[in-house]
Design a protein around this motif. Structure first.
Motif, PDB file in Angstrom:
ATOM      1  N   SER A  91       0.826  -1.216   0.000  1.00 37.45           N
ATOM      2  CA  SER A  91       0.000   0.000   0.000  1.00 37.45           C
ATOM      3  C   SER A  91       0.855   1.259   0.000  1.00 37.45           C
ATOM      4  O   SER A  91       0.495   2.266  -0.629  1.00 37.45           O
ATOM      5  N   ALA A 145       0.579   4.084  -2.822  1.00 42.43           N
ATOM      6  CA  ALA A 145       0.336   5.483  -2.466  1.00 42.43           C
ATOM      7  C   ALA A 145       1.415   6.407  -3.013  1.00 42.43           C
ATOM      8  O   ALA A 145       1.185   7.603  -3.196  1.00 42.43           O
ATOM      9  N   PRO A 180      -3.164  10.090   5.492  1.00 43.63           N
ATOM     10  CA  PRO A 180      -3.992   8.907   5.774  1.00 43.63           C
ATOM     11  C   PRO A 180      -3.360   7.908   6.734  1.00 43.63           C
ATOM     12  O   PRO A 180      -4.039   6.993   7.200  1.00 43.63           O
ATOM     13  N   TRP A 201      -5.091   7.038   9.977  1.00 41.87           N
ATOM     14  CA  TRP A 201      -6.121   6.011  10.138  1.00 41.87           C
ATOM     15  C   TRP A 201      -5.660   4.934  11.129  1.00 41.87           C
ATOM     16  O   TRP A 201      -6.477   4.278  11.770  1.00 41.87           O
ATOM     17  N   SER A 204      -3.200   0.722   5.778  1.00 46.35           N
ATOM     18  CA  SER A 204      -3.247   0.279   4.379  1.00 46.35           C
ATOM     19  C   SER A 204      -4.463   0.843   3.670  1.00 46.35           C
ATOM     20  O   SER A 204      -4.367   1.333   2.530  1.00 46.35           O
ATOM     21  N   ALA A 205      -5.612   0.780   4.336  1.00 48.07           N
ATOM     22  CA  ALA A 205      -6.838   1.312   3.740  1.00 48.07           C
ATOM     23  C   ALA A 205      -6.708   2.802   3.483  1.00 48.07           C
ATOM     24  O   ALA A 205      -7.101   3.316   2.413  1.00 48.07           O
ATOM     25  N   GLY A 206      -6.158   3.533   4.446  1.00 45.98           N
ATOM     26  CA  GLY A 206      -5.974   4.965   4.260  1.00 45.98           C
ATOM     27  C   GLY A 206      -5.087   5.289   3.083  1.00 45.98           C
ATOM     28  O   GLY A 206      -5.386   6.196   2.285  1.00 45.98           O
ATOM     29  N   LEU A 247      -4.470   3.328   0.441  1.00 44.42           N
ATOM     30  CA  LEU A 247      -5.069   2.917  -0.823  1.00 44.42           C
ATOM     31  C   LEU A 247      -6.156   3.879  -1.285  1.00 44.42           C
ATOM     32  O   LEU A 247      -6.462   3.951  -2.475  1.00 44.42           O
ATOM     33  N   PHE A 248      -6.756   4.599  -0.333  1.00 42.79           N
ATOM     34  CA  PHE A 248      -7.784   5.588  -0.704  1.00 42.79           C
ATOM     35  C   PHE A 248      -7.191   6.982  -0.846  1.00 42.79           C
ATOM     36  O   PHE A 248      -7.922   7.953  -1.003  1.00 42.79           O
ATOM     37  N   LEU A 249      -5.854   7.095  -0.776  1.00 43.10           N
ATOM     38  CA  LEU A 249      -5.184   8.389  -0.873  1.00 43.10           C
ATOM     39  C   LEU A 249      -5.424   9.011  -2.256  1.00 43.10           C
ATOM     40  O   LEU A 249      -5.291   8.340  -3.269  1.00 43.10           O
TER      41      LEU A 249
END
Length: 311
Positions: A39, A43, A258, A261, A305-307, A309-311
């Motif tokens: 991730s 990013a 991010p 998170w 990781s989620a933060g 990937l949504f960057l």
């Protein structure tokens, strides 16, 4: 039940038993480390290669499995698991398959050798595809996984067990990023710090139920060295340091925003500390705190990781 006399009639382990020998419940933490490293690369603008990411995940999980099996092998040789009557299975005290007569010490040694012999050529092949730096990381990872338990290093007998575990899982994050990026970079190292600290804390708290047996065989875990009360406060210090590092990293423009998170794991870690401090000398009651510690590390890595990937 001794290791030598009880193992003479043990049948060759089944595939299911071989899987149990690797302690599969703990392997998820390595998968999270790989996801976090990948991730970070995504990013940073690197398009992920699904095949190399999958190969990285497989090899990292197998390396973790090999380290688990090696640990059980050497704990059988040094008597740590035989002496451990207070461990909280399946979280501490090893897989217990040797002690319960399901596999032999030789079976355990053979599985560890097989995993390592598979890992080495596969790691070399992946490094050829992605860069020589991965070979260096893999060799260091193997050295740490082997040296944690095995003499002459026996790092857990030198008071370096918790540090070794934190460093190893930090390197997994860096390695997963390297596979996608093709070079070393500061961001994955910085992002790995908080995750590695929380993984290290899993070993800290697992040391409480095992402390008596560890002391008998010369394992110098944090709890053995400083006692349960001070070790509990050090656990809290590591929790605070891990989460404060995220805030400081964003403030200093080291981490992308991010990364914050990851703060979602803080309540779990704090509840785990409260339970740990309350039951530090009543180790049979520590299972909820251990579960929360594992959940905090997993959630921390997944959230970051989620933060990213949504960057």
């Amino acid at each position: 039940m001794g290791n030598d006399g009880a193992m003479t009639d043990v049948k060759p382990p089944s595939w299911r038993t071989l899987v149990q020998m690797t302690r599969p419940g703990f392997l998820a933490i390595t998968a999270v480390a790989c996801l976090l490293g990948t991730s970070v690369a995504v990013a940073s603008g690197h398009r992920p290669n699904g095949w190399t990411a999958l190969a990285t995940l497989l090899l990292a999980v197998l390396m973790h499995a090999a380290a688990n099996v090696l640990n059980d092998y050497h704990d059988a040789l040094n008597g740590a698991d035989d002496a451990n009557t207070q461990g909280l299975f399946p979280f501490t005290g090893g897989a217990r398959l040797i002690q319960n007569g399901h596999v032999s010490v030789e079976d355990t040694h053979d599985l560890a050798k097989a995993l390592i012999l598979f890992l080495i050529p596969c790691g070399v092949l992946l490094s050829v595809q992605t860069g020589g730096g991965l070979l260096l990381l893999g060799l260091v990872g193997l050295l740490l996984g082997w040296g944690y338990s095995a003499p002459p290093l026996a790092l857990m007998k030198r008071g370096l067990g918790e540090l070794t575990v934190a460093l190893t899982w930090g390197l997994v994050v860096v390695g997963a990023d390297y596979v996608q990026r093709g070079q070393f970079f500061v961001m994955p190292l910085a992002m790995a710090v908080s995750f590695a600290l929380l993984v290290g804390n899993i070993l800290v708290i697992n040391g409480f139920p095992d402390a008596y047996a560890d002391a008998q065989v010369g394992k110098r875990t944090l709890v053995v060295r400083v006692g349960p009360t001070l070790a509990a406060w050090i656990y809290l210090a590591l929790v605070v340091l891990a989460h404060a590092w995220l805030v400081a990293g964003v403030w200093l423009f080291i981490h992308p925003e991010p990364a914050l998170w990851g703060l979602v794991s803080l309540p779990l870690s704090l509840v785990a500390f409260v339970l740990l401090l309350k039951n530090a000398k009543q180790v049979a009651r520590l299972t909820p705190a251990i579960v929360l510690s594992i959940a905090a590390a997993v959630l921390h890595g997944l959230a970051m990781s989620a933060g990213l990937l949504f960057l």
